[in-house]
Design a protein around this motif. Structure first.
Motif, mmCIF file in Angstrom:
data_model
loop_
_atom_site.group_PDB
_atom_site.id
_atom_site.type_symbol
_atom_site.label_atom_id
_atom_site.label_comp_id
_atom_site.label_asym_id
_atom_site.label_seq_id
_atom_site.Cartn_x
_atom_site.Cartn_y
_atom_site.Cartn_z
ATOM 1 N N THR A 127 45.780 -5.992 70.822
ATOM 2 C CA THR A 127 44.777 -5.018 71.232
ATOM 3 C C THR A 127 45.454 -3.667 71.422
ATOM 4 O O THR A 127 46.437 -3.554 72.170
ATOM 5 C CB THR A 127 44.106 -5.442 72.559
ATOM 6 O OG1 THR A 127 43.513 -6.728 72.377
ATOM 7 C CG2 THR A 127 43.048 -4.446 72.974
ATOM 8 N N LEU A 128 44.945 -2.629 70.751
ATOM 9 C CA LEU A 128 45.525 -1.295 70.854
ATOM 10 C C LEU A 128 45.313 -0.749 72.260
ATOM 11 O O LEU A 128 44.203 -0.812 72.802
ATOM 12 C CB LEU A 128 44.875 -0.361 69.837
ATOM 13 C CG LEU A 128 44.980 -0.774 68.373
ATOM 14 C CD1 LEU A 128 44.264 0.233 67.490
ATOM 15 C CD2 LEU A 128 46.423 -0.941 67.950
ATOM 16 N N VAL A 129 46.378 -0.207 72.854
ATOM 17 C CA VAL A 129 46.322 0.314 74.223
ATOM 18 C C VAL A 129 46.442 1.835 74.234
ATOM 19 O O VAL A 129 45.591 2.531 74.775
ATOM 20 C CB VAL A 129 47.426 -0.319 75.107
ATOM 21 C CG1 VAL A 129 47.450 0.304 76.485
ATOM 22 C CG2 VAL A 129 47.233 -1.827 75.192
ATOM 23 N N GLU A 130 47.531 2.345 73.638
ATOM 24 C CA GLU A 130 47.787 3.786 73.680
ATOM 25 C C GLU A 130 48.541 4.201 72.425
ATOM 26 O O GLU A 130 49.524 3.569 72.039
ATOM 27 C CB GLU A 130 48.635 4.119 74.909
ATOM 28 C CG GLU A 130 49.011 5.559 75.044
ATOM 29 C CD GLU A 130 49.933 5.811 76.233
ATOM 30 O OE1 GLU A 130 50.464 6.929 76.311
ATOM 31 O OE2 GLU A 130 50.133 4.906 77.062
ATOM 32 N N ARG A 131 48.097 5.292 71.811
ATOM 33 C CA ARG A 131 48.775 5.793 70.617
ATOM 34 C C ARG A 131 50.050 6.522 71.030
ATOM 35 O O ARG A 131 50.024 7.403 71.886
ATOM 36 C CB ARG A 131 47.865 6.733 69.844
ATOM 37 C CG ARG A 131 48.434 7.084 68.479
ATOM 38 C CD ARG A 131 47.481 7.933 67.717
ATOM 39 N NE ARG A 131 48.115 9.235 67.605
ATOM 40 C CZ ARG A 131 47.680 10.205 66.833
ATOM 41 N NH1 ARG A 131 46.576 10.066 66.155
ATOM 42 N NH2 ARG A 131 48.323 11.336 66.771
ATOM 43 N N HIS A 159 43.046 10.241 56.625
ATOM 44 C CA HIS A 159 44.032 9.170 56.763
ATOM 45 C C HIS A 159 43.345 7.933 57.337
ATOM 46 O O HIS A 159 42.578 8.028 58.295
ATOM 47 C CB HIS A 159 45.182 9.614 57.672
ATOM 48 C CG HIS A 159 46.366 8.726 57.559
ATOM 49 N ND1 HIS A 159 46.436 7.512 58.184
ATOM 50 C CD2 HIS A 159 47.521 8.871 56.872
ATOM 51 C CE1 HIS A 159 47.582 6.948 57.890
ATOM 52 N NE2 HIS A 159 48.255 7.748 57.105
ATOM 53 N N PRO A 160 43.595 6.739 56.782
ATOM 54 C CA PRO A 160 42.852 5.541 57.185
ATOM 55 C C PRO A 160 43.045 5.118 58.631
ATOM 56 O O PRO A 160 42.235 4.391 59.168
ATOM 57 C CB PRO A 160 43.381 4.456 56.239
ATOM 58 C CG PRO A 160 44.676 4.968 55.741
ATOM 59 C CD PRO A 160 44.560 6.461 55.733
ATOM 60 N N HIS A 161 44.105 5.578 59.298
ATOM 61 C CA HIS A 161 44.332 5.140 60.668
ATOM 62 C C HIS A 161 43.718 6.066 61.705
ATOM 63 O O HIS A 161 43.802 5.802 62.887
ATOM 64 C CB HIS A 161 45.822 4.954 60.925
ATOM 65 C CG HIS A 161 46.389 3.909 60.030
ATOM 66 N ND1 HIS A 161 45.967 2.604 60.058
ATOM 67 C CD2 HIS A 161 47.302 3.989 59.046
ATOM 68 C CE1 HIS A 161 46.622 1.918 59.136
ATOM 69 N NE2 HIS A 161 47.423 2.733 58.513
ATOM 70 N N ASN A 162 43.115 7.183 61.259
ATOM 71 C CA ASN A 162 42.450 8.064 62.215
ATOM 72 C C ASN A 162 41.271 7.370 62.875
ATOM 73 O O ASN A 162 40.741 7.860 63.852
ATOM 74 C CB ASN A 162 41.985 9.350 61.532
ATOM 75 C CG ASN A 162 43.129 10.327 61.353
ATOM 76 O OD1 ASN A 162 44.218 10.144 61.885
ATOM 77 N ND2 ASN A 162 42.881 11.365 60.600
ATOM 78 N N THR A 163 40.846 6.235 62.362
ATOM 79 C CA THR A 163 39.726 5.514 62.951
ATOM 80 C C THR A 163 40.176 4.554 64.056
ATOM 81 O O THR A 163 39.347 4.001 64.764
ATOM 82 C CB THR A 163 38.968 4.708 61.879
ATOM 83 O OG1 THR A 163 39.863 3.769 61.296
ATOM 84 C CG2 THR A 163 38.407 5.630 60.810
ATOM 85 N N ALA A 164 41.488 4.343 64.212
ATOM 86 C CA ALA A 164 41.991 3.431 65.240
ATOM 87 C C ALA A 164 41.718 4.021 66.623
ATOM 88 O O ALA A 164 41.894 5.217 66.843
ATOM 89 C CB ALA A 164 43.483 3.178 65.056
ATOM 90 N N GLN A 165 41.271 3.159 67.540
ATOM 91 C CA GLN A 165 40.969 3.587 68.903
ATOM 92 C C GLN A 165 41.446 2.529 69.879
ATOM 93 O O GLN A 165 41.493 1.334 69.553
ATOM 94 C CB GLN A 165 39.465 3.783 69.087
ATOM 95 C CG GLN A 165 38.888 4.881 68.246
ATOM 96 C CD GLN A 165 37.388 5.018 68.449
ATOM 97 O OE1 GLN A 165 36.781 4.285 69.216
ATOM 98 N NE2 GLN A 165 36.785 5.963 67.759
ATOM 99 N N ALA A 166 41.809 2.977 71.071
ATOM 100 C CA ALA A 166 42.213 2.044 72.120
ATOM 101 C C ALA A 166 41.118 1.002 72.315
ATOM 102 O O ALA A 166 39.926 1.312 72.262
ATOM 103 C CB ALA A 166 42.477 2.793 73.422
#
Length: 91
Positions: free
Chosen positions: A20-24, A5-12
């Motif tokens: 800015t991504l903080v927490e999934r 899945h393309p979003h498995n690479t997203a990281q805080a």
């Protein structure tokens, strides 16, 4: 969600647009939802999706109800991957 899945690479700490991504918060068949922060410390719910979001954006932009999160921002990054920023609902 499958490993490819393309979003498995997203990281805080990563950026999507001005956010800015903080927490999934969670994941489903169409992508992930994150708590994200923006300019001035604003905190939002950020949906990361691999599907077109035009219909959802049109619908959210017309709604004004206390039970429906407001659409704050949307955009695209890395080709076909999209993000939608909305009010973060408590709870």
């Amino acid at each position: 969600m499958t490993p490819e899945h393309p979003h498995n690479t997203a990281q805080a700490g990563q950026k999507r647009g001005r956010w800015t991504l903080v927490e999934r918060l969670g994941a489903g068949a169409f992508g992930e939802t994150w708590i994200a922060s923006g300019d001035g410390g604003r905190t939002v719910a950020l949906k990361l999706v691999a599907a077109p979001v035009g219909t959802e954006i049109k619908a959210l932009s017309r709604m004004c109800h206390p039970a429906v999160p407001r659409l704050l921002d949307h955009g695209e990054w890395s080709g076909e991957l999209n993000f939608v920023a909305m009010d973060l609902a408590p709870g």
